[in-house]
Design a protein around this motif. Sequence first.
Motif, PDB file in Angstrom:
ATOM      1  N   ASP A  25       0.643  -1.352  -0.290  1.00  0.00           N
ATOM      2  CA  ASP A  25       0.015   0.066   0.048  1.00  0.00           C
ATOM      3  C   ASP A  25       0.765   1.107  -0.052  1.00  0.00           C
ATOM      4  OD1 ASP A  25       0.947  -0.482   2.414  1.00  0.00           O
ATOM      5  OD2 ASP A  25      -0.494  -0.354   3.696  1.00  0.00           O
ATOM      6  N   TYR A  26       2.254   0.796  -0.483  1.00  0.00           N
ATOM      7  CA  TYR A  26       2.972   2.606  -0.566  1.00  0.00           C
ATOM      8  C   TYR A  26       3.602   2.281  -2.139  1.00  0.00           C
ATOM      9  CZ  TYR A  26       6.931   5.357   0.770  1.00  0.00           C
ATOM     10  OH  TYR A  26       7.943   6.216   1.418  1.00  0.00           O
ATOM     11  N   ASP A  27       3.737   3.279  -2.157  1.00  0.00           N
ATOM     12  CA  ASP A  27       4.760   3.150  -3.859  1.00  0.00           C
ATOM     13  C   ASP A  27       6.697   3.279  -3.467  1.00  0.00           C
ATOM     14  OD1 ASP A  27       4.627   6.157  -3.165  1.00  0.00           O
ATOM     15  OD2 ASP A  27       3.436   5.738  -5.512  1.00  0.00           O
ATOM     16  N   GLY A  28       6.807   3.474  -1.958  1.00  0.00           N
ATOM     17  CA  GLY A  28       8.224   4.186  -2.418  1.00  0.00           C
ATOM     18  C   GLY A  28       8.613   5.711  -2.246  1.00  0.00           C
ATOM     19  N   TYR A  29       7.696   6.571  -2.247  1.00  0.00           N
ATOM     20  CA  TYR A  29       8.064   7.396  -2.717  1.00  0.00           C
ATOM     21  C   TYR A  29       8.273   8.562  -1.494  1.00  0.00           C
ATOM     22  CZ  TYR A  29       8.585   6.453  -8.088  1.00  0.00           C
ATOM     23  OH  TYR A  29       9.239   6.053  -8.656  1.00  0.00           O
ATOM     24  N   TYR A  30       8.967   8.633  -0.948  1.00  0.00           N
ATOM     25  CA  TYR A  30       9.187   9.224   0.150  1.00  0.00           C
ATOM     26  C   TYR A  30       9.007  10.866   0.294  1.00  0.00           C
ATOM     27  CZ  TYR A  30      10.734  10.468   4.809  1.00  0.00           C
ATOM     28  OH  TYR A  30      11.021  11.581   6.041  1.00  0.00           O
ATOM     29  N   ALA A  31       9.613  11.155  -0.438  1.00  0.00           N
ATOM     30  CA  ALA A  31       8.867  13.050  -0.514  1.00  0.00           C
ATOM     31  C   ALA A  31       8.054  13.456  -0.751  1.00  0.00           C
ATOM     32  CB  ALA A  31      10.415  13.651  -1.821  1.00  0.00           C
ATOM     33  N   GLU A  32       6.843  12.979  -2.287  1.00  0.00           N
ATOM     34  CA  GLU A  32       5.747  12.915  -2.711  1.00  0.00           C
ATOM     35  C   GLU A  32       4.951  12.846  -1.032  1.00  0.00           C
ATOM     36  OE1 GLU A  32       5.160  10.366  -6.198  1.00  0.00           O
ATOM     37  OE2 GLU A  32       7.294  11.455  -6.655  1.00  0.00           O
ATOM     38  N   ARG A  33       5.101  11.306  -0.488  1.00  0.00           N
ATOM     39  CA  ARG A  33       4.162  11.317   0.556  1.00  0.00           C
ATOM     40  C   ARG A  33       4.318  12.575   1.321  1.00  0.00           C
ATOM     41  NH1 ARG A  33       4.808   5.715   4.671  1.00  0.00           N
ATOM     42  NH2 ARG A  33       6.581   7.085   5.091  1.00  0.00           N
ATOM     43  N   LEU A  34       5.107  13.116   2.137  1.00  0.00           N
ATOM     44  CA  LEU A  34       6.139  13.778   2.826  1.00  0.00           C
ATOM     45  C   LEU A  34       5.293  14.982   2.206  1.00  0.00           C
ATOM     46  CD1 LEU A  34       8.268  14.274   5.043  1.00  0.00           C
ATOM     47  CD2 LEU A  34       9.341  15.348   3.988  1.00  0.00           C
ATOM     48  N   LEU A  35       4.979  15.291   0.923  1.00  0.00           N
ATOM     49  CA  LEU A  35       4.732  16.611   0.413  1.00  0.00           C
ATOM     50  C   LEU A  35       3.080  16.453   0.553  1.00  0.00           C
ATOM     51  CD1 LEU A  35       4.310  19.660  -1.406  1.00  0.00           C
ATOM     52  CD2 LEU A  35       4.705  18.031  -3.553  1.00  0.00           C
ATOM     53  N   LEU A  36       2.557  15.490   0.107  1.00  0.00           N
ATOM     54  CA  LEU A  36       1.101  15.409   0.701  1.00  0.00           C
ATOM     55  C   LEU A  36       0.195  16.042   1.564  1.00  0.00           C
ATOM     56  CD1 LEU A  36      -1.559  14.776  -0.702  1.00  0.00           C
ATOM     57  CD2 LEU A  36      -1.048  12.352  -1.084  1.00  0.00           C
ATOM     58  N   ASN A  37       1.367  14.477   2.732  1.00  0.00           N
ATOM     59  CA  ASN A  37       1.002  14.616   4.667  1.00  0.00           C
ATOM     60  C   ASN A  37       0.864  16.370   4.280  1.00  0.00           C
ATOM     61  OD1 ASN A  37       0.337  12.517   4.668  1.00  0.00           O
ATOM     62  ND2 ASN A  37       2.618  12.061   5.261  1.00  0.00           N
ATOM     63  N   PHE A  38       2.002  17.124   4.288  1.00  0.00           N
ATOM     64  CA  PHE A  38       1.875  18.333   4.348  1.00  0.00           C
ATOM     65  C   PHE A  38       0.842  19.619   3.667  1.00  0.00           C
ATOM     66  CE2 PHE A  38       3.650  23.121   3.223  1.00  0.00           C
ATOM     67  CZ  PHE A  38       4.130  23.254   5.127  1.00  0.00           C
ATOM     68  N   VAL A  39       0.782  19.067   2.583  1.00  0.00           N
ATOM     69  CA  VAL A  39      -0.266  20.136   2.531  1.00  0.00           C
ATOM     70  C   VAL A  39      -1.638  19.662   2.927  1.00  0.00           C
ATOM     71  CG1 VAL A  39      -1.678  19.905   0.187  1.00  0.00           C
ATOM     72  CG2 VAL A  39       0.712  20.161   0.068  1.00  0.00           C
ATOM     73  N   LYS A  40      -1.859  18.227   3.317  1.00  0.00           N
ATOM     74  CA  LYS A  40      -3.204  18.211   4.334  1.00  0.00           C
ATOM     75  C   LYS A  40      -3.372  19.007   5.589  1.00  0.00           C
ATOM     76  CE  LYS A  40      -4.304  12.952   1.898  1.00  0.00           C
ATOM     77  NZ  LYS A  40      -4.282  12.125   2.289  1.00  0.00           N
ATOM     78  N   ASP A  41      -2.377  18.181   6.131  1.00  0.00           N
ATOM     79  CA  ASP A  41      -1.545  19.483   7.601  1.00  0.00           C
ATOM     80  C   ASP A  41      -1.797  20.464   7.570  1.00  0.00           C
ATOM     81  OD1 ASP A  41      -1.073  16.960   8.893  1.00  0.00           O
ATOM     82  OD2 ASP A  41       1.121  17.496   9.155  1.00  0.00           O
ATOM     83  N   ARG A  42      -1.488  21.216   6.057  1.00  0.00           N
ATOM     84  CA  ARG A  42      -1.567  23.401   5.999  1.00  0.00           C
ATOM     85  C   ARG A  42      -3.360  23.098   5.549  1.00  0.00           C
ATOM     86  NH1 ARG A  42      -0.469  25.661   9.575  1.00  0.00           N
ATOM     87  NH2 ARG A  42      -0.335  27.202   7.382  1.00  0.00           N
ATOM     88  N   ALA A  43      -4.238  22.254   5.250  1.00  0.00           N
ATOM     89  CA  ALA A  43      -5.113  22.257   4.911  1.00  0.00           C
ATOM     90  C   ALA A  43      -5.830  22.463   5.539  1.00  0.00           C
ATOM     91  CB  ALA A  43      -5.918  21.405   3.679  1.00  0.00           C
ATOM     92  N   ALA A  44      -5.882  21.318   6.901  1.00  0.00           N
ATOM     93  CA  ALA A  44      -6.525  20.862   8.000  1.00  0.00           C
ATOM     94  C   ALA A  44      -6.385  22.477   9.096  1.00  0.00           C
ATOM     95  CB  ALA A  44      -5.992  20.374   8.993  1.00  0.00           C
ATOM     96  N   ASP A  45      -5.346  22.732   9.290  1.00  0.00           N
ATOM     97  CA  ASP A  45      -4.926  24.691   9.515  1.00  0.00           C
ATOM     98  C   ASP A  45      -6.301  25.230   9.363  1.00  0.00           C
ATOM     99  OD1 ASP A  45      -3.568  22.890  11.629  1.00  0.00           O
ATOM    100  OD2 ASP A  45      -1.784  23.594  10.977  1.00  0.00           O
ATOM    101  N   SER A  46      -6.034  25.565   8.375  1.00  0.00           N
ATOM    102  CA  SER A  46      -6.453  26.640   8.059  1.00  0.00           C
ATOM    103  C   SER A  46      -8.070  26.841   6.936  1.00  0.00           C
ATOM    104  CB  SER A  46      -5.558  27.141   6.238  1.00  0.00           C
ATOM    105  OG  SER A  46      -5.532  25.931   5.495  1.00  0.00           O
TER     106      SER A  46
END
Length: 353
Positions: free
Chosen positions: A324-345
Amino acid sequence: MNATSPFQPRRWLRNGHLQTIAGNFLPRTDRLPVATTELIPVPLPQEMQLLPEAVALDQRLPSRILCHCHWQPEPENRVTVVLVHGLEGSSYSQYVVGNANRLFAAGCNVVRMNMRNCGGTDALSPTLYHSGMSGDVKAVLAWLIARGCDRVVLAGYSMGGNMVLKAVGELADEAPAPLIGCVAISPVMDLGESADALHEPQNRLYERRFLRALLKRYRLKCRLYPAVYVPELAARVQSIRDFDEYITGPACGFTGASDYYHRAASARVLDRIAVPTLVLHACDDPFIRLTADTRQKLHDNPHITLLEPQNGGHCAFLEQPTQDYDGYYAERLLLNFVKDRAADSMREQVPLC
């Protein structure tokens, strides 16, 4: 940002060169819908405004950049992520396509921005492009805000990472409210040190690849704008620093490579960044160098999170894939950051992403 497990390099890819090469050539699946293409006017860079011939040329042939946009239904209610590629990349670079697919599937609007001349757009701008053109990023941001996007994240890789960091640093505490975050992956924050690292023997393969592409583009610009560019200059270029000394510097309003590297570096404005920002840099990146002063600025700014794993190479960060994970760490990191910023704002009635 949500806690993220430390980066663990993929089996057999524990070397920065192997990570970099594999990350560049691994094929990606593209399931994006057909993009809306937008040509966005961009200003003459500040450095060139002191060159009368550049001002006159810009008035006759104003520059535009190409953006490939993927809009969700009711796009004004979604986070919009602007993806900016690296040196001699484009909106079709594999990491841009990978991130765009992941972000769009999560419900975000995605704007794949081409730098000037990139993505087959040499004829759309009489100027060359370089790492300091943060004004182009700010022009895209202003265009998005004007069309109703009220939550925007800027994300850049390598040279694009420097551009987004420089843009956010220049905006400082006057950054518009819709700008909710910034992400830079393997950013070239110290340009001079990184250009010189490319000329080291173990990195000549990368340098030659960049130079072939840069010189090919320069010769095309000479054909498109023969009154502006001198093809004979290409014969003097033996390194990235040479290219910036003899071509980028004089053509773009700098006195030479050293002046360009100083004035175009985001390192000068990192302390002014005032929006949540994530920087990911691998200690084994083959040719990106961080000075002690730049690293200290990153640590000292409370708005910036610096992640600096030992491994990851340049713009790669490949982990072992699972079911369930394609191994692209930086891309997962970016998506998690976007989700967190969306939730905060977000407002209560607005979807997460």
